[in-house]
Design a protein around this motif. Structure first.
Motif, PDB file in Angstrom:
ATOM      1  N   GLU A 447       0.831  -1.196   0.000  1.00  0.00           N
ATOM      2  CA  GLU A 447       0.000   0.000   0.000  1.00  0.00           C
ATOM      3  C   GLU A 447       0.860   1.238   0.000  1.00  0.00           C
ATOM      4  O   GLU A 447       2.001   1.223   0.460  1.00  0.00           O
ATOM      5  N   CYS A 448       0.257   2.317  -0.502  1.00  0.00           N
ATOM      6  CA  CYS A 448       0.968   3.592  -0.494  1.00  0.00           C
ATOM      7  C   CYS A 448       0.994   4.097   0.940  1.00  0.00           C
ATOM      8  O   CYS A 448       0.014   3.983   1.667  1.00  0.00           O
ATOM      9  N   ARG A 449       2.158   4.685   1.333  1.00  0.00           N
ATOM     10  CA  ARG A 449       2.240   5.182   2.705  1.00  0.00           C
ATOM     11  C   ARG A 449       1.495   6.486   2.877  1.00  0.00           C
ATOM     12  O   ARG A 449       1.209   6.902   3.983  1.00  0.00           O
ATOM     13  N   ARG A 450       1.199   7.164   1.772  1.00  0.00           N
ATOM     14  CA  ARG A 450       0.572   8.479   1.868  1.00  0.00           C
ATOM     15  C   ARG A 450      -0.890   8.463   1.442  1.00  0.00           C
ATOM     16  O   ARG A 450      -1.594   9.457   1.588  1.00  0.00           O
ATOM     17  N   CYS A 451      -1.358   7.348   0.836  1.00  0.00           N
ATOM     18  CA  CYS A 451      -2.745   7.305   0.349  1.00  0.00           C
ATOM     19  C   CYS A 451      -3.414   6.025   0.831  1.00  0.00           C
ATOM     20  O   CYS A 451      -2.740   5.046   1.131  1.00  0.00           O
ATOM     21  N   ASP A 452      -4.736   6.039   0.849  1.00  0.00           N
ATOM     22  CA  ASP A 452      -5.463   4.801   1.081  1.00  0.00           C
ATOM     23  C   ASP A 452      -5.597   4.086  -0.253  1.00  0.00           C
ATOM     24  O   ASP A 452      -6.677   4.005  -0.830  1.00  0.00           O
ATOM     25  N   HIS A 465       4.594   1.946  -7.835  1.00  0.00           N
ATOM     26  CA  HIS A 465       4.169   3.331  -8.065  1.00  0.00           C
ATOM     27  C   HIS A 465       2.786   3.537  -7.486  1.00  0.00           C
ATOM     28  O   HIS A 465       1.929   2.673  -7.639  1.00  0.00           O
ATOM     29  N   CYS A 466       2.589   4.697  -6.880  1.00  0.00           N
ATOM     30  CA  CYS A 466       1.220   5.056  -6.518  1.00  0.00           C
ATOM     31  C   CYS A 466       0.679   5.951  -7.621  1.00  0.00           C
ATOM     32  O   CYS A 466       1.244   7.008  -7.901  1.00  0.00           O
ATOM     33  N   HIS A 467      -0.406   5.538  -8.258  1.00  0.00           N
ATOM     34  CA  HIS A 467      -0.960   6.324  -9.364  1.00  0.00           C
ATOM     35  C   HIS A 467      -1.776   7.512  -8.854  1.00  0.00           C
ATOM     36  O   HIS A 467      -2.327   8.268  -9.644  1.00  0.00           O
ATOM     37  N   HIS A 468      -1.878   7.656  -7.555  1.00  0.00           N
ATOM     38  CA  HIS A 468      -2.687   8.756  -7.017  1.00  0.00           C
ATOM     39  C   HIS A 468      -1.840   9.922  -6.538  1.00  0.00           C
ATOM     40  O   HIS A 468      -2.234  11.064  -6.675  1.00  0.00           O
ATOM     41  N   CYS A 469      -0.686   9.625  -5.928  1.00  0.00           N
ATOM     42  CA  CYS A 469       0.141  10.729  -5.436  1.00  0.00           C
ATOM     43  C   CYS A 469       1.484  10.753  -6.135  1.00  0.00           C
ATOM     44  O   CYS A 469       2.282  11.655  -5.922  1.00  0.00           O
ATOM     45  N   GLY A 470       1.759   9.750  -6.964  1.00  0.00           N
ATOM     46  CA  GLY A 470       3.012   9.760  -7.719  1.00  0.00           C
ATOM     47  C   GLY A 470       4.206   9.205  -6.962  1.00  0.00           C
ATOM     48  O   GLY A 470       5.300   9.142  -7.504  1.00  0.00           O
ATOM     49  N   SER A 471       4.037   8.772  -5.702  1.00  0.00           N
ATOM     50  CA  SER A 471       5.223   8.300  -4.982  1.00  0.00           C
ATOM     51  C   SER A 471       5.651   6.926  -5.508  1.00  0.00           C
ATOM     52  O   SER A 471       4.845   6.166  -6.035  1.00  0.00           O
ATOM     53  N   GLN A 472       6.939   6.654  -5.375  1.00  0.00           N
ATOM     54  CA  GLN A 472       7.504   5.415  -5.902  1.00  0.00           C
ATOM     55  C   GLN A 472       8.421   4.819  -4.853  1.00  0.00           C
ATOM     56  O   GLN A 472       9.013   5.544  -4.066  1.00  0.00           O
TER      57      GLN A 472
HETATM   58 ZN    ZN Z   1      -0.064   7.586  -2.930  1.00  0.00          ZN
END
Ligand code: ZN
Ligand code: ADP
Ligand code: ZN
Length: 738
Positions: A447-452, A465-472
């Motif tokens: 899971e993304c650490r910054r998004c649900d 990759h998180c497609h919502h906040c762009g973090s990788q």
């Molecule tokens: Zn994210």
């Protein structure tokens, strides 16, 4: 008489005007609504527009600042565009200053003069000839006279060195009274030219019937041109524009995305002998301003652009066209959240001109407007030029194993098409390798650490990759929860589909088209050239593939997953899914190569899929519209969505609770019946990029009730102390509930 006070619309998020004293030295007669003015604001200098002139202000005279300078002598915008912007600000509950600022080219926002760039030209004066005594023995000047003689309408200064001339020689001729410089708009046409460069196509019966109605009309008329892909809608646009140009009027054409439709743009340029300006993202600020001025001053006959082009002023408007009117890119998703398609209809009404909304898959909003008699429906049911429509089928994948998102029978079918020398298009609306990485031992998911949200696994290079906040981040080697080693990708994205196709069909090229593979410049162009060559191959792609292009050698379109749309949390899910399927299917096939469309689904008996595959989009839309009506969902009701986010869930909720209470008070106090407040509730993805998001939905049976509430609610909300502690926005007619 008290000194005049100007009310200035400034680019500020606040929904109000700002009072200033008129600039020093400005005569009261010079002040007009619509002039730009520069003013001190805090410790900055801002450019705004005069929106009102008065002699009193609620600001005490001693505190009233003086505006610095008037930047225009005449109003910047034609009246109709000013009215369009005022209406936009009021309808979408956005500040007038910020609305005007979003509508203007950057250079005008910065206070540049609103003047067209002029080309400088050199021209011979009557009586000049190479052997003229005044030329004497100056060979450079003699040559210049010879060259200029070949350009009776003038030679552009920018081109003189290409003709071997120098500025010195030309200036010498000017001093001798043999040549002159003239300035001219870059769009100047020296002689009346025939309107058309190529003759129009002979319309078929359906096209003729549509054109007859369009060309016979006068004043405001809205047509929904519903034509299957390839039925000749563009040809209708072209002939309607021709008619508009014959009456010395300008046409405005909105298209969803410029980069993806070079072929369409080329058709406009190829057809007409008139200045066409295309507002695309490749223009620099100066070019954009020049195009804007050419449109405003009536020199550009055809203006083509994406969403924001709806704010281009026109001196002599005659026709507005919105191509692919259902496309979501017409809606701006941040700042001023307008819908350019809806503004286009309002603008056509304001300017009293016709508007054509074209699509193979009209939005439910537009179909509903046909039902209510606001739009006239024009239908093209046949493909032009004899191409036959594709055949739709569902492929039941219940209990079939999927590899790379594909079932065996589908792979077999692909093989048949390839071996017959054809191309196959595989549509999957997820990029990356797999939408999830899962631990087979304990069920942990990355899971993304910054998004649900889950992280998408990408393969080259291998990363999450998180497609919502762009973090990788790098791919976990073992499960962070149970230390298990068996981490498996779950589901398929374009990369995995590509990989599996390569292993199934080693003899055929596999071309992947998604945002990742197309990031490089020219990548799309190169890919398209390969596809157009007609060699048998497989195309795998996301919705990037679905728009604009025509792939005549594709005979099989495979849609890997239609179920997501049928069970989406968004009530528009089925509409979007159907539009996507029809648009992707429309890329394929031509006269001698009819297309086949195969849709993988777990719900082959679902009524909506049956409507779509055994009948058509209209049948599907009829049933789905009836369901919307029964549930009182848009377009049978009206919505506004108040979104808020902050670093702490409690803060976000506190603001929305206060907002809700305020709205309830207003609704009760003004007997606004039929206005309903739903929420506040956490957003479907509560945490994104580390911020907590929640929303409050306002629904109403009547648009007027909704707007009455909004007009009272937002100014009050803006003043609320909690409003400063969260980031919030209002979305009128939201298309996206997330
Ligand atoms: Zn994210
Ligand atoms: P749409 O915009 O509906 O997708 P187009 O206008 O692009 O359709 O037309 C599809 C194809 O059919 C184009 O190649 C076009 O040149 C051709 N076409 C359109 N109208 C006619 C016509 N009346 N006669 C012959 N060919 C036509
Ligand atoms: Zn585990």
């Amino acid at each position: 008489m008290p000194a005049p006070i100007i009310q200035v619309a400034l680019p500020s998020p606040l929904r109000r005007l700002f009072d200033y004293r008129a600039p020093a030295g400005a005569h009261p007669d010079e002040l007009q609504v619509g002039l730009r003015v520069s003013v001190p604001f805090g410790n900055r200098q801002l450019v705004g527009l005069i929106a009102g002139i008065t002699d009193q202000s609620s600001v005490p005279a001693s505190k009233l600042k003086r505006a610095s300078e008037l930047l225009d002598r005449t109003p910047l915008l034609p009246d109709s565009l000013w009215r369009l912007c005022s209406w936009t600000a009021s309808y979408y509950q956005h500040g007038l200053g910020d609305t005007l600022s979003s509508a203007l080219p950057v250079l005008l926002r910065r206070g540049e003069p609103a003047l067209a760039r002029q080309d400088m030209l050199w021209q011979l004066l009557p009586g000049a000839y190479p052997e003229h005594p005044a030329v004497g023995r100056a060979p450079k000047q003699k040559e210049a006279v010879q060259v200029l003689a070949k350009h009776p309408h003038g030679l552009s200064h920018a081109l003189i060195s290409q003709w071997g001339l120098t500025r010195d020689a030309l200036e010498a001729l000017e001093r001798k009274g043999l040549a002159q410089r003239i300035s001219q708009s870059p769009h100047h046409v020296s002689e009346p030219q025939p309107l058309l460069k190529e003759p129009p196509l002979q319309p078929n019966t359906e096209q003729q019937a549509a054109l007859d109605r369009i060309l016979a009309a006068d004043g405001f008329n809205a047509w929904l041109l519903e034509g299957v892909t390839g039925s000749g809608k563009t040809e209708i646009y072209l002939q309607a524009i021709e008619h508009c140009l014959q009456q010395q009027r300008q046409a405005l054409v909105l298209i969803p995305e410029i980069g993806l439709t070079p072929q369409t743009l080329e058709r406009f340029r190829r057809r007409f002998n008139v200045p066409v300006v295309i507002l695309h993202s490749g223009l620099n600020d100066r070019e954009r301003l020049d195009a804007w001025i050419a449109a405003r001053d009536g020199e550009a006959s055809i203006v083509i652009g994406t969403r924001s082009a709806i704010f281009t002023p026109l001196a002599r408007p005659g026709l507005i066209i919105v191509d692919e009117e259902h496309d979501l890119s017409y809606k701006q998703q941040d700042g001023l959240r307008y819908n350019a398609r809806d503004l286009a209809v309002y603008r056509a009404h304001l300017e009293q001109v016709g508007i054509i909304l074209g699509s193979a898959t009209p939005s439910f909003e537009s179909l509903h407007n046909v039902q209510r008699g606001r739009y006239q429906r024009l239908r093209l049911t046949q493909r032009a030029g004899n191409a036959s429509p594709p055949r739709f089928q569902c492929l039941d994948i219940r209990s079939r194993p999927l590899e790379g998102g594909m079932s065996r029978p589908l792979i077999q079918l692909m093989g048949e098409h390839l071996r017959q020398g054809n191309q196959v298009l595989v549509f999957i609306n997820r990029r990356g390798f797999a939408p999830t990485l899962m631990c087979h031992d304990c069920g942990w998911m990355a899971e993304c650490r910054r998004c649900d949200a889950r992280m998408t696994l990408h393969q080259s290079p291998a990363q999450l990759h998180c497609h919502h906040c762009g973090s990788q981040r790098s791919v976990d080697r073992s499960c962070p929860k149970c230390q298990g080693q068996d981490l498996r990708p779950i589901g398929a994205g374009t990369e995995r589909t590509e990989e599996h196709l390569l292993s199934c069909f080693p003899d055929f090229p596999v071309l992947r088209i998604d945002r990742d593979s197309m990031a490089r410049k020219q990548a799309m162009q190169n890919m398209l050239a390969r596809i157009q060559s007609g060699e048998p191959c497989l195309l795998v792609g996301t919705q990037m593939l679905a728009k604009g292009h025509h792939f005549p050698d594709v005979t099989l379109v495979a849609i890997l997953d239609a179920d997501g749309g049928l069970f989406s949390a968004d009530f528009r899910g089925p509409e979007r899914m159907a539009q996507m399927i029809i648009q992707v299917a429309g890329r394929a096939g031509r006269a001698d190569k009819p297309g086949q469309v195969m849709i993988q689904t777990h719900m082959a008996e679902h009524q909506l899929l049956l409507d779509l595959t055994e009948h058509d989009y209209s049948r599907f839309a009829e049933r789905e519209l009836a369901a919307r009506q029964a549930a009182q969902l848009p377009p049978y009701s009206f919505m506004a969505l108040l979104r808020a986010e902050s670093n702490a869930a409690a803060q976000t909720n506190q603001f929305l609770d206060a907002a809700c209470e305020l709205a309830e008070q207003i609704a009760a106090g003004h007997q606004l019946d039929g206005v309903e407040l739903l929420g506040p509730v956490p957003s479907p993805m509560e945490r994104r990029a580390g911020r907590y998001r929640a929303q409050l939905l306002v629904m109403a049976g009547q648009r007027s009730g909704l707007h009455q509430l909004l007009h009272m609610w937002l100014p009050a909300l803006e003043q609320h102390p909690l409003a400063r502690r969260v980031r919030w926005s209002i979305d009128v007619d939201p298309l996206d509930m997330f």
